[in-house]
Design a protein around this motif. Structure first.
Motif, short mmCIF file in Angstrom:
data_model
loop_
_atom_site.label_atom_id
_atom_site.label_comp_id
_atom_site.label_asym_id
_atom_site.label_seq_id
_atom_site.Cartn_x
_atom_site.Cartn_y
_atom_site.Cartn_z
N ARG A 116 0.82 -1.21 0.00
CA ARG A 116 0.00 0.00 0.00
C ARG A 116 0.86 1.27 0.00
N ASP A 117 2.05 1.18 0.59
CA ASP A 117 2.98 2.30 0.64
C ASP A 117 3.81 2.29 -0.65
N GLU A 118 3.47 3.14 -1.61
CA GLU A 118 4.13 3.10 -2.91
C GLU A 118 5.60 3.47 -2.83
N ALA A 119 5.97 4.34 -1.90
CA ALA A 119 7.39 4.70 -1.75
C ALA A 119 8.19 3.49 -1.28
N ALA A 120 7.61 2.73 -0.36
CA ALA A 120 8.30 1.52 0.12
C ALA A 120 8.41 0.49 -0.99
N VAL A 121 7.39 0.39 -1.83
CA VAL A 121 7.43 -0.55 -2.95
C VAL A 121 8.55 -0.16 -3.91
N ARG A 122 8.65 1.13 -4.21
CA ARG A 122 9.71 1.60 -5.11
C ARG A 122 11.09 1.30 -4.53
N HIS A 123 11.22 1.47 -3.22
CA HIS A 123 12.50 1.17 -2.57
C HIS A 123 12.83 -0.31 -2.71
N HIS A 124 11.81 -1.16 -2.55
CA HIS A 124 12.01 -2.61 -2.70
C HIS A 124 12.42 -2.95 -4.13
N ILE A 125 11.80 -2.30 -5.10
CA ILE A 125 12.16 -2.53 -6.50
C ILE A 125 13.62 -2.17 -6.74
N ASP A 126 14.06 -1.07 -6.16
CA ASP A 126 15.46 -0.65 -6.30
C ASP A 126 16.41 -1.67 -5.66
N ILE A 140 20.36 -6.50 -7.16
CA ILE A 140 20.83 -7.89 -7.20
C ILE A 140 20.45 -8.57 -8.51
N GLY A 141 20.06 -7.75 -9.49
CA GLY A 141 19.85 -8.29 -10.82
C GLY A 141 18.43 -8.62 -11.20
N VAL A 142 17.44 -8.30 -10.35
CA VAL A 142 16.04 -8.57 -10.67
C VAL A 142 15.47 -7.37 -11.43
N ALA A 143 15.00 -7.62 -12.65
CA ALA A 143 14.49 -6.52 -13.48
C ALA A 143 13.26 -5.88 -12.85
N PRO A 144 13.14 -4.56 -12.93
CA PRO A 144 11.97 -3.88 -12.35
C PRO A 144 10.71 -4.21 -13.13
N PRO A 145 9.56 -4.17 -12.48
CA PRO A 145 8.30 -4.47 -13.17
C PRO A 145 7.92 -3.35 -14.13
N SER A 146 7.14 -3.68 -15.14
CA SER A 146 6.68 -2.66 -16.08
C SER A 146 5.53 -1.86 -15.52
N GLN A 147 4.83 -2.40 -14.52
CA GLN A 147 3.72 -1.72 -13.87
C GLN A 147 3.73 -2.05 -12.39
N VAL A 148 3.13 -1.16 -11.60
CA VAL A 148 2.98 -1.40 -10.16
C VAL A 148 1.52 -1.14 -9.79
#
Length: 227
Positions: free
Chosen positions: A35-45, A50-58
């Motif tokens: 629910r916390d979009e800033a935390a989600v973005r931090h997790h994506i970073d 470590i080599g996991v490609a970011p999602p095309s949508q959130v």
């Protein structure tokens, strides 16, 4: 096409004696549903580092085959580099909604290559009991408590308050994919790991505590067919 009994997956509806029999259904695993979009973005970073490609949508909606959904107590896997995660599971059958508990069992080595493929590489265990939800708006989603254990060790523990609500997530599914009224199975997101590290294991226990004190549970063992 007429579905046979073997094509159907059955769920008992808690406290009613009714049975839901699901055949063909849109089947999704929703990722990045915090629910916390800033935390989600931090997790994506963090994952990108470590080599996991970011999602095309959130959030991201990963399609999986309905045939991978299983209530069996034994789950075959093809790699030892897999692990489960407890998730609330949203179900729709003939216009009525239900809540279940499942495990987004995933191939962690393949996850660094393609997240969608890593999810499709494993069966998706779910509990055989669900609860009917008459109105998602009045259902106390945040009061639900999810827990998991791997080989008897506590693995996850927390409420669903950090996840997008069913109203929000179902709206996103409709906006992106349309709504032809078909049956739906959607894994709705998971919680942080207690020690922060994915752990392979042989026995998985998952539980979703409901606001009224009842619980949905499932236990499954993995049997490795690979090396």
């Amino acid at each position: 096409m007429t579905e046979t009994i073997s094509d159907l997956i059955e769920f008992d509806v808690l406290g009613t004696g009714d049975t839901v029999r699901l055949g063909t259904a849109r089947t999704l695993v929703a990722g990045y549903t915090g629910r916390d979009e800033a935390a989600v973005r931090h997790h994506i970073d963090e994952l990108a580092a470590i080599g996991v490609a970011p999602p095309s949508q959130v959030p991201m909606l990963y399609r999986v085959d309905r045939a991978t959904i299983t209530t069996a107590a034994s789950t075959p896997i093809r790699s030892r580099h897999t692990s489960g995660e407890v998730e609330p599971v949203l179900l729709r059958h003939r216009g009525r909604y239900y809540l279940g508990v499942g495990s987004d069992h995933t191939d962690r080595r393949l996850e660094t290559v393609d997240i969608g493929d890593s999810k499709r590489a494993c069966p998706k265990p779910v509990g055989s009991t669900v609860v009917e939800i008459d109105d998602w708006n009045s259902f106390d989603w945040d009061a639900c408590h999810a827990r998991s254990w791997v080989d008897g060790k506590p693995y996850q523990d927390g409420t669903l308050a950090a996840l997008r609500t069913p109203v929000d997530l179902l709206g996103i599914i409709t906006d992106r994919l349309g709504d032809e009224g078909q049956d739906l199975i959607c894994f709705a997101g998971t919680l942080p790991l207690i020690d922060g590290e994915f752990t392979p294991g042989a026995r998985w226990e998952i539980e979703l505590g409901l606001p009224d004190g009842r619980s949905l549970t499932h236990t499954y063992d993995t049997t490795c067919e690979g090396v």
